[in-house]
Design a protein around this motif. Structure first.
Motif, short mmCIF file in Angstrom:
data_model
loop_
_atom_site.label_atom_id
_atom_site.label_comp_id
_atom_site.label_asym_id
_atom_site.label_seq_id
_atom_site.Cartn_x
_atom_site.Cartn_y
_atom_site.Cartn_z
N ARG A 1 -50.52 78.78 33.78
CA ARG A 1 -50.54 78.91 35.23
C ARG A 1 -50.52 77.53 35.89
O ARG A 1 -49.81 77.31 36.88
CB ARG A 1 -51.79 79.66 35.68
CG ARG A 1 -51.54 81.10 35.94
CD ARG A 1 -52.77 81.78 36.53
NE ARG A 1 -53.16 82.82 35.58
CZ ARG A 1 -54.25 82.82 34.84
NH1 ARG A 1 -55.12 81.87 34.95
NH2 ARG A 1 -54.49 83.79 33.98
N LYS A 2 -51.30 76.60 35.35
CA LYS A 2 -51.35 75.25 35.92
C LYS A 2 -50.00 74.55 35.78
O LYS A 2 -49.53 73.91 36.72
CB LYS A 2 -52.43 74.42 35.24
CG LYS A 2 -53.83 74.86 35.60
CD LYS A 2 -54.87 74.09 34.82
CE LYS A 2 -56.26 74.67 35.02
NZ LYS A 2 -57.25 74.04 34.15
N LYS A 3 -49.39 74.67 34.60
CA LYS A 3 -48.08 74.05 34.38
C LYS A 3 -47.03 74.64 35.31
O LYS A 3 -46.20 73.91 35.85
CB LYS A 3 -47.64 74.22 32.93
CG LYS A 3 -48.40 73.35 31.94
CD LYS A 3 -47.94 73.63 30.52
CE LYS A 3 -48.72 72.84 29.52
NZ LYS A 3 -48.09 71.58 29.18
N GLY A 4 -47.07 75.95 35.49
CA GLY A 4 -46.13 76.60 36.39
C GLY A 4 -46.33 76.19 37.83
O GLY A 4 -45.37 75.97 38.58
N ALA A 5 -47.58 76.05 38.24
CA ALA A 5 -47.88 75.62 39.61
C ALA A 5 -47.39 74.19 39.85
O ALA A 5 -46.82 73.90 40.91
CB ALA A 5 -49.37 75.72 39.87
N VAL A 6 -47.58 73.33 38.89
CA VAL A 6 -47.12 71.94 39.03
C VAL A 6 -45.60 71.90 39.15
O VAL A 6 -45.05 71.19 40.00
CB VAL A 6 -47.60 71.07 37.85
CG1 VAL A 6 -46.89 69.73 37.83
CG2 VAL A 6 -49.10 70.88 37.93
N ALA A 7 -44.90 72.69 38.34
CA ALA A 7 -43.44 72.74 38.40
C ALA A 7 -42.98 73.28 39.75
O ALA A 7 -42.03 72.76 40.35
CB ALA A 7 -42.89 73.58 37.26
N ALA A 8 -43.64 74.31 40.26
CA ALA A 8 -43.26 74.89 41.54
C ALA A 8 -43.50 73.93 42.70
O ALA A 8 -42.66 73.80 43.59
CB ALA A 8 -44.04 76.19 41.76
N VAL A 9 -44.63 73.24 42.68
CA VAL A 9 -44.93 72.29 43.75
C VAL A 9 -43.95 71.11 43.71
O VAL A 9 -43.48 70.65 44.76
CB VAL A 9 -46.39 71.80 43.65
CG1 VAL A 9 -46.64 70.61 44.55
CG2 VAL A 9 -47.34 72.94 43.98
N TRP B 1 -42.73 74.14 30.94
CA TRP B 1 -43.55 75.32 31.21
C TRP B 1 -43.02 76.52 30.44
O TRP B 1 -43.78 77.22 29.78
CB TRP B 1 -43.58 75.59 32.71
CG TRP B 1 -44.19 76.89 33.08
CD1 TRP B 1 -45.51 77.24 32.97
CD2 TRP B 1 -43.53 78.03 33.62
NE1 TRP B 1 -45.70 78.54 33.42
CE2 TRP B 1 -44.50 79.03 33.83
CE3 TRP B 1 -42.21 78.31 33.96
CZ2 TRP B 1 -44.18 80.28 34.36
CZ3 TRP B 1 -41.90 79.54 34.49
CH2 TRP B 1 -42.88 80.51 34.68
N VAL B 2 -41.72 76.76 30.51
CA VAL B 2 -41.11 77.89 29.80
C VAL B 2 -41.28 77.72 28.30
O VAL B 2 -41.62 78.66 27.57
CB VAL B 2 -39.63 78.05 30.19
CG1 VAL B 2 -38.92 79.03 29.27
CG2 VAL B 2 -39.51 78.49 31.63
#
Length: 65
Positions: free
Chosen positions: A14-22, A54-55
């Motif tokens: 979740r943290k990695k995905g949030a960083v990528a999205a931001v 992330w993926v």
């Protein structure tokens, strides 16, 4: 009930995905704001790398989407 290690992996994903999205949102905002295209494209390239990591993490750990 999920094991604690599985919950930790999900939290990290979740943290990695949030960083990528931001990072992606910030890169798009820079492009929309009118910054030089080179800066925006470099930011999007970095965002793509974060998204790929992330993926890859989710696949390696066997986490579903």
């Amino acid at each position: 009930m999920a094991s604690p290690s599985l919950e930790a992996k999900k939290s990290e994903a979740r943290k990695k995905g949030a960083v990528a999205a931001v990072a992606t949102a910030a890169s798009v905002a820079v492009l929309v704001a009118g910054a030089p295209v080179v800066i925006g494209v470099a930011g999007l390239a970095g965002s793509a790398a974060l998204g790929y990591r992330w993926v890859r993490f989710r696949i390696k750990e066997g986490l579903r989407f």
